[in-house]
Write a protein that holds these residues in place. Structure first.
Motif: not given
Length: 143
Positions: A41, A43, A45, A50-51, A53, A122-123, A125
């Motif tokens: 996923f 996120y 910026q 995009v980041d 984890k 993308s994570p 929703e």
């Protein structure tokens, strides 16, 4: 992602279970494992990158490095691995990518390398929490 299960020694399985983590969700071997089901996923910026984890579990001491390469464009990215985590145990990390899409990722710790393929997306929703007051009334302490 990968279809190779983690090669986890019994003591690591116990440590992961104590952390409420399912050992079946981890991938790796040789003293280094990554939690793949959350490592996809990305996120967004403000700069358009995009980041991601990436949680790791390690039993080896030393500096973990993370490198990624896009098979589509040849672009590369380096992970951010903060100091301060004890060994053996959890190791947080992040990976800033130029864009969503497919990436080959390699985590290196000493002589151990864990390689996997990830499709950065993308994570999902999430719905905001319902903040409406409940229908139950609190008792008035003055009555």
């Amino acid at each position: 992602m990968s279809d190779r299960p983690a090669d986890l020694p019994p003591e690591v399985v116990g440590q992961l279970r104590r952390q409420n983590s399912d050992p079946a969700d981890w991938y790796g071997g040789g003293g280094l494992w990554v939690l793949l089901n959350t490592s996809q996923f990305a996120y967004p910026q403000p700069d358009g990158k995009v980041d991601i984890k990436m949680p790791w579990w390690r039993v080896l001491d030393g500096r973990l490095t993370i490198d990624a390469v896009s098979p589509e464009t040849g672009e590369t990215a380096k992970g951010d691995v903060p100091y301060g985590y004890s060994v053996p145990g959890f190791q947080a990390s992040g990976l800033t990518l130029p864009h969503l899409g497919c990436w080959y990722v390699t985590g290196t710790l000493g002589e151990t390398q864990v390689r996997f393929f990830v499709k950065a997306v993308s994570p999902p929703e999430t719905k905001p929490l319902d903040t409406k007051p409940s229908d139950t009334k609190a008792e008035d302490p003055s009555s």
